[in-house]
Design an enzyme around this catalytic site. Structure first.
Site, PDB file in Angstrom:
ATOM      1  N   TYR A 100       0.835  -1.209   0.000  1.00 60.58           N
ATOM      2  CA  TYR A 100       0.000   0.000   0.000  1.00 60.58           C
ATOM      3  C   TYR A 100       0.872   1.264   0.000  1.00 60.58           C
ATOM      4  O   TYR A 100       0.599   2.224  -0.721  1.00 60.58           O
ATOM      5  CB  TYR A 100      -0.951   0.009   1.200  1.00 60.58           C
TER       6      TYR A 100
HETATM    7  C1  LIG Z   1      -0.654  -8.329   1.093  1.00 59.74           C
HETATM    8  C2  LIG Z   1      -0.585  -9.290  -0.046  1.00 59.74           C
HETATM    9  C3  LIG Z   1      -1.914  -9.307  -0.778  1.00 59.74           C
HETATM   10  C4  LIG Z   1       0.502  -8.825  -1.015  1.00 59.74           C
HETATM   11  O1  LIG Z   1       0.557  -9.728  -2.101  1.00 59.74           O
HETATM   12  P1  LIG Z   1       1.981 -10.208  -2.702  1.00 59.74           P
HETATM   13  O2  LIG Z   1       1.720 -10.854  -3.990  1.00 59.74           O
HETATM   14  O3  LIG Z   1       2.709 -10.965  -1.656  1.00 59.74           O
HETATM   15  O4  LIG Z   1       2.647  -8.797  -2.876  1.00 59.74           O
HETATM   16  P2  LIG Z   1       3.686  -8.295  -3.974  1.00 59.74           P
HETATM   17  O5  LIG Z   1       4.711  -9.341  -4.172  1.00 59.74           O
HETATM   18  O6  LIG Z   1       2.995  -7.747  -5.158  1.00 59.74           O
HETATM   19  O7  LIG Z   1       4.204  -6.997  -3.275  1.00 59.74           O
HETATM   20  C5  LIG Z   1       4.505  -6.921  -1.974  1.00 59.74           C
HETATM   21  C6  LIG Z   1       5.978  -7.076  -1.904  1.00 59.74           C
HETATM   22  O8  LIG Z   1       6.616  -6.376  -2.966  1.00 59.74           O
HETATM   23  C7  LIG Z   1       7.420  -5.323  -2.457  1.00 59.74           C
HETATM   24  N1  LIG Z   1       7.118  -4.094  -3.232  1.00 59.74           N
HETATM   25  C8  LIG Z   1       5.952  -3.731  -3.767  1.00 59.74           C
HETATM   26  N2  LIG Z   1       6.092  -2.574  -4.424  1.00 59.74           N
HETATM   27  C9  LIG Z   1       7.385  -2.209  -4.295  1.00 59.74           C
HETATM   28  C10 LIG Z   1       8.155  -1.099  -4.737  1.00 59.74           C
HETATM   29  N3  LIG Z   1       7.634  -0.123  -5.476  1.00 59.74           N
HETATM   30  N4  LIG Z   1       9.439  -1.054  -4.398  1.00 59.74           N
HETATM   31  C11 LIG Z   1       9.987  -2.018  -3.655  1.00 59.74           C
HETATM   32  N5  LIG Z   1       9.307  -3.084  -3.204  1.00 59.74           N
HETATM   33  C12 LIG Z   1       8.035  -3.167  -3.520  1.00 59.74           C
HETATM   34  C13 LIG Z   1       7.053  -5.159  -1.059  1.00 59.74           C
HETATM   35  O9  LIG Z   1       8.168  -4.857  -0.297  1.00 59.74           O
HETATM   36  C14 LIG Z   1       6.525  -6.518  -0.680  1.00 59.74           C
HETATM   37  O10 LIG Z   1       7.536  -7.376  -0.278  1.00 59.74           O
HETATM   38  P3  LIG Z   1       7.255  -8.443   0.877  1.00 59.74           P
HETATM   39  O11 LIG Z   1       6.013  -9.195   0.508  1.00 59.74           O
HETATM   40  O12 LIG Z   1       8.453  -9.289   0.828  1.00 59.74           O
HETATM   41  O13 LIG Z   1       7.113  -7.650   2.104  1.00 59.74           O
HETATM   42  C15 LIG Z   1      -0.203 -10.716   0.427  1.00 59.74           C
HETATM   43  O14 LIG Z   1       1.031 -10.656   1.064  1.00 59.74           O
HETATM   44  C16 LIG Z   1      -1.237 -11.321   1.350  1.00 59.74           C
HETATM   45  O15 LIG Z   1      -2.186 -11.945   0.892  1.00 59.74           O
HETATM   46  N6  LIG Z   1      -1.038 -11.154   2.671  1.00 59.74           N
HETATM   47  C17 LIG Z   1      -1.903 -11.757   3.664  1.00 59.74           C
HETATM   48  C18 LIG Z   1      -3.292 -11.211   3.595  1.00 59.74           C
HETATM   49  C19 LIG Z   1      -3.333  -9.715   3.757  1.00 59.74           C
HETATM   50  O16 LIG Z   1      -2.650  -9.151   4.594  1.00 59.74           O
HETATM   51  N7  LIG Z   1      -4.165  -9.079   2.930  1.00 59.74           N
HETATM   52  C20 LIG Z   1      -4.379  -7.673   3.000  1.00 59.74           C
HETATM   53  C21 LIG Z   1      -5.323  -7.402   4.120  1.00 59.74           C
HETATM   54  S1  LIG Z   1      -5.713  -5.694   4.115  1.00 59.74           S
END
Ligand SMILES: CC(C)(COP(=O)(O)OP(=O)(O)OC[C@H]1O[C@@H](n2cnc3c(N)ncnc32)[C@H](O)[C@@H]1OP(=O)(O)O)[C@@H](O)C(=O)NCCC(=O)NCCS
Length: 193
Positions: A158
């Site tokens: 986010y």
């Molecule tokens: C939150 C969620 C949907 C993110 O999905 P994801 O596919 O893992 O996320 P992405 O790979 O696209 O992006 C997030 C990661 O990319 C990185 N990232 C995204 N944009 C970036 C940018 N511009 N620069 C650097 N890093 C970035 C973030 O650091 C993050 O890394 P991390 O997962 O190792 O912390 C997933 O982790 C999830 O389902 N979590 C559990 C449920 C949840 O929390 N849902 C949201 C409830 S509000």
């Protein structure tokens, strides 16, 4: 395993509901019983004004003979925010004490979840960007649990997309956890990840 990101219409979403709820409970670390307790609410959401959804599917191994989509591995949906909705009223209550109100024209990002085995590969970012790409509203709002130092994938995602604080440590009725309410103006500039 490759994945494909696809928009879902509401009927398609309802057909895939058990799978989508399975991804939700796994991603959030909730017990499997939660699937049944959330099903009616997700079903009802899919009938709201301005509902739209996006999902990621594994690409099936044998495309020519088998189904065109493999298992669902990520889900994102939301709808137009409006008075009378539970989330709208709960957030409005929190804003009232600060003399603030919700914008008239926003989309609520209701759910965004990626299966644990598929997290950290950019799927969540792609899903959210696709979801927001054709929204007609002027802004998007969401709530997410507060975590120490904003240190999880959701917060990083986010923040990387420019979401800013609307409310912090907000308490929703029936949930002991503090939540943040975040927003971001739309459209997202193309060059942002
Ligand atoms: C939150 C969620 C949907 C993110 O999905 P994801 O596919 O893992 O996320 P992405 O790979 O696209 O992006 C997030 C990661 O990319 C990185 N990232 C995204 N944009 C970036 C940018 N511009 N620069 C650097 N890093 C970035 C973030 O650091 C993050 O890394 P991390 O997962 O190792 O912390 C997933 O982790 C999830 O389902 N979590 C559990 C449920 C949840 O929390 N849902 C949201 C409830 S509000």
């Amino acid at each position: 395993m490759d994945t494909v990101i696809t928009r879902l219409d509401a009927a398609d979403f309802r057909d895939r509901l058990p799978e989508a709820l399975g991804v939700y409970v796994d991603a959030m670390g909730y017990p499997r019983q939660v699937i049944r307790s959330r099903a009616a609410a997700w079903m009802e959401h899919s009938r709201r004004d301005g509902w739209s959804g996006v999902a990621a599917f594994e690409t099936p191994r044998r495309r020519l003979l088998g189904p065109s989509r493999g298992p669902l591995v990520a889900i994102c949906y939301g709808y137009r925010g409006a008075p009378g909705q539970w989330w709208y009223e709960q957030v409005s209550q929190g804003l009232r004490s600060r003399d603030l109100t919700l914008p008239e024209d926003y989309v609520e990002l209701t759910e965004l979840h990626v299966a644990p085995s598929h997290q950290g590969r950019g799927i969540g970012t792609q899903l959210l960007r696709t979801f927001l790409a054709d929204r007609p509203e002027g802004s998007v709002l969401l709530s997410t649990p507060e975590v120490q130092e904003e240190n999880n994938g959701a917060w990083r995602l986010y923040r990387s997309l420019g979401f800013s604080d609307v409310l912090r440590s907000h308490r929703f009725e029936g949930d002991a956890r503090p939540f943040a309410v975040l927003s971001r103006s739309l459209p997202l500039p193309d060059q942002e990840r």
